[in-house]
Design a protein around this motif. Sequence first.
Motif, mmCIF file in Angstrom:
data_model
loop_
_atom_site.group_PDB
_atom_site.id
_atom_site.type_symbol
_atom_site.label_atom_id
_atom_site.label_comp_id
_atom_site.label_asym_id
_atom_site.label_seq_id
_atom_site.Cartn_x
_atom_site.Cartn_y
_atom_site.Cartn_z
ATOM 1 N N THR A 171 37.563 53.229 24.511
ATOM 2 C CA THR A 171 38.828 53.288 25.245
ATOM 3 C C THR A 171 38.792 54.396 26.309
ATOM 4 O O THR A 171 39.825 54.744 26.868
ATOM 5 C CB THR A 171 40.005 53.544 24.275
ATOM 6 O OG1 THR A 171 39.729 54.744 23.536
ATOM 7 C CG2 THR A 171 40.156 52.388 23.304
ATOM 8 N N VAL A 204 33.003 54.793 28.061
ATOM 9 C CA VAL A 204 32.177 53.591 27.841
ATOM 10 C C VAL A 204 32.948 52.334 28.263
ATOM 11 O O VAL A 204 32.365 51.411 28.853
ATOM 12 C CB VAL A 204 31.703 53.503 26.375
ATOM 13 C CG1 VAL A 204 31.025 52.166 26.102
ATOM 14 C CG2 VAL A 204 30.740 54.640 26.062
ATOM 15 N N GLY A 205 34.254 52.295 27.980
ATOM 16 C CA GLY A 205 35.076 51.179 28.442
ATOM 17 C C GLY A 205 35.046 51.059 29.963
ATOM 18 O O GLY A 205 34.959 49.957 30.511
ATOM 19 N N GLN A 211 32.668 52.103 31.992
ATOM 20 C CA GLN A 211 31.345 51.621 32.422
ATOM 21 C C GLN A 211 31.242 50.108 32.209
ATOM 22 O O GLN A 211 30.632 49.397 33.006
ATOM 23 C CB GLN A 211 30.247 52.366 31.646
ATOM 24 C CG GLN A 211 28.822 51.881 31.923
ATOM 25 C CD GLN A 211 28.366 52.120 33.360
ATOM 26 O OE1 GLN A 211 29.063 52.728 34.170
ATOM 27 N NE2 GLN A 211 27.198 51.596 33.693
ATOM 28 N N MET A 212 31.844 49.628 31.113
ATOM 29 C CA MET A 212 31.846 48.179 30.859
ATOM 30 C C MET A 212 32.542 47.456 32.027
ATOM 31 O O MET A 212 32.031 46.436 32.518
ATOM 32 C CB MET A 212 32.566 47.895 29.533
ATOM 33 C CG MET A 212 32.544 46.443 29.116
ATOM 34 S SD MET A 212 30.902 45.907 28.549
ATOM 35 C CE MET A 212 31.089 44.122 28.676
ATOM 36 N N ILE A 213 33.690 47.964 32.460
ATOM 37 C CA ILE A 213 34.394 47.331 33.588
ATOM 38 C C ILE A 213 33.506 47.357 34.828
ATOM 39 O O ILE A 213 33.433 46.381 35.583
ATOM 40 C CB ILE A 213 35.736 48.049 33.881
ATOM 41 C CG1 ILE A 213 36.643 48.007 32.653
ATOM 42 C CG2 ILE A 213 36.448 47.399 35.075
ATOM 43 C CD1 ILE A 213 37.951 48.778 32.825
ATOM 44 N N LEU A 256 31.129 44.506 35.370
ATOM 45 C CA LEU A 256 31.672 43.139 35.405
ATOM 46 C C LEU A 256 31.994 42.629 36.802
ATOM 47 O O LEU A 256 32.618 41.588 36.943
ATOM 48 C CB LEU A 256 32.952 43.071 34.557
ATOM 49 C CG LEU A 256 32.768 43.390 33.080
ATOM 50 C CD1 LEU A 256 34.116 43.532 32.405
ATOM 51 C CD2 LEU A 256 31.936 42.309 32.408
ATOM 52 N N ARG A 287 41.779 51.884 37.658
ATOM 53 C CA ARG A 287 41.743 51.899 36.194
ATOM 54 C C ARG A 287 40.320 52.190 35.698
ATOM 55 O O ARG A 287 40.110 52.975 34.777
ATOM 56 C CB ARG A 287 42.215 50.547 35.652
ATOM 57 C CG ARG A 287 42.170 50.467 34.136
ATOM 58 C CD ARG A 287 42.835 49.185 33.627
ATOM 59 N NE ARG A 287 42.159 48.678 32.443
ATOM 60 C CZ ARG A 287 42.256 49.218 31.235
ATOM 61 N NH1 ARG A 287 42.995 50.270 31.059
ATOM 62 N NH2 ARG A 287 41.595 48.712 30.214
ATOM 63 N N LEU A 292 38.984 55.562 33.444
ATOM 64 C CA LEU A 292 38.219 55.518 32.195
ATOM 65 C C LEU A 292 36.816 56.095 32.383
ATOM 66 O O LEU A 292 36.387 56.980 31.659
ATOM 67 C CB LEU A 292 38.127 54.070 31.691
ATOM 68 C CG LEU A 292 39.450 53.407 31.276
ATOM 69 C CD1 LEU A 292 39.226 51.945 30.937
ATOM 70 C CD2 LEU A 292 40.069 54.140 30.096
#
Lengths: 294, 294
Positions: free
Chosen positions: A151, A154-155, A157-159, A162, A175, A179
């Motif tokens: 949350t 790492v969240g 970096q995931m976004i 994508l 956003r 994060l």
Amino acid sequence: MEFETRLTEIADKVTVALDQLIPPAQGPEADLMRAMRHAALANGKRMRPFYVIETGALFDADHKALLRTAAALECVHTYSLVHDDLPCMDDDDLRRGQPTVHKAFDEATAVLAGDALLTLAFKILASDETHSDPAVRLHLIERLADASGATGMVGGQMIDMLEEASPRDLNTITRMQRLKTGALISYSVEAGAIVGGASANAKHALAGFAQDLGLAYQIADDLLDATGDQNVVGKTLRSDEAAGKANFVTILGIEGARERINLLAAQARQHLDFFRGRANILLHSVDYVLDRTR
Amino acid sequence: MEFETRLTEIADKVTVALDQLIPPAQGPEADLMRAMRHAALANGKRMRPFYVIETGALFDADHKALLRTAAALECVHTYSLVHDDLPCMDDDDLRRGQPTVHKAFDEATAVLAGDALLTLAFKILASDETHSDPAVRLHLIERLADASGATGMVGGQMIDMLEEASPRDLNTITRMQRLKTGALISYSVEAGAIVGGASANAKHALAGFAQDLGLAYQIADDLLDATGDQNVVGKTLRSDEAAGKANFVTILGIEGARERINLLAAQARQHLDFFRGRANILLHSVDYVLDRTR
């Protein structure tokens, strides 16, 4: 001048601390520790440690406890760079003016060195070297996990991974930044405040400062990516452009990005009014962020 | 029978706990949480949680505190499987009877899901849900970091990656196992003892038990790798053979490996004499390890 002197002093102290905290390179697994050192002892600006220590100084916090907290945070920041640079992520060859870990060693070693640095961060915070209050240390650990996990960093970096699935607009990028880089910058001032036993009001002012500063810092980073000199910056530039990725500069334009940074810098300074002149060094750090983009 | 019932009960409780502890899948980063769930909620034996909880029960430890500790440990074990399965590491397609995370998602998601699970483990231990003693929680965190970091599990995985550079003899493999899998198995009984406030003598007996058991367990794993049915075991087998890697079975032979397991099992049982019959369920777990290899 005072600011840059302090930044250098803190960077040196953190490097010495990390050198002592990372296990020595021995046994058949010695390359693991060498890779951890390659990543963690390289010439970083150490902005996050700077904010831990200078925020803590506002509350006369114990210096050794601050230094350990700063070193732990830098372990987390460093691990995130090592993993983000991997071929399956941003696939970068250059970092802090030297080959990335998977280039200097190999991919498996880079994954493991990142894992070990993340684990070391929590070991540092849990260890009782400074005899500080156990509840304070637990709070530092919990908030670091919040800022850096699914949350938080790492969240984000995931976004960031994508883009192809969903092209990014300004809201998504903001956003993502909050994060991916904002959460750990916010943690750096929060950690100083926690170690120093700051009041809720002081923490609130610092949280506002960190949020504006973190966003300004990321926009400045995107500006550098678009306009900087790779040899000076020490990492691969034009990477977003090469990947066809939207960022603050591709959306706002160079001038729009500069305006946004100035606005955020002004807001960041206002939050420091709470400290009535005692936060001069934090004020100067805002100028430093601005200067990076000129 | 009692043993297998308890193992199933504990596995179910840990799965429910992990389901509640992993953040919900929402926002553009939802695949990150889905990947964490894919890995953590799959049908694992949950041996490490079993040892945390059953060791803690010897000392009448608080059940909620044990369950959280067990869930944190399972997060660390799961993250290590996700990263070990990556193409740059063991390159496995099958785990716990389903596709590995990088197969079901992609490599970047697997790296990040592993990172997030590791971070979550420390978040779980630091959080004050059970109001247990802060010093106990700090001790659990520090020892988990020791068992899983560069001088524990990650160090062992690094040695496991180095086969080509230096072919392995029995000493190297034993040292590798002690780090790669032994450290976390030892942590599982140590953690139960810490939560339960065990005496130094009880901890010492349990440490001996865990060391013999962990080694027996690894040799049994190598036996399964050589002789097991992939559809029953639920992960890729013959992997060491395919990679031309030495392991306990290639060095000791199948019969030699069985003898070694029997010897270690007898030693493990002896350590439990300390508890004079109160450690029956731990005794039965030794039989279970033996049964896996028949």
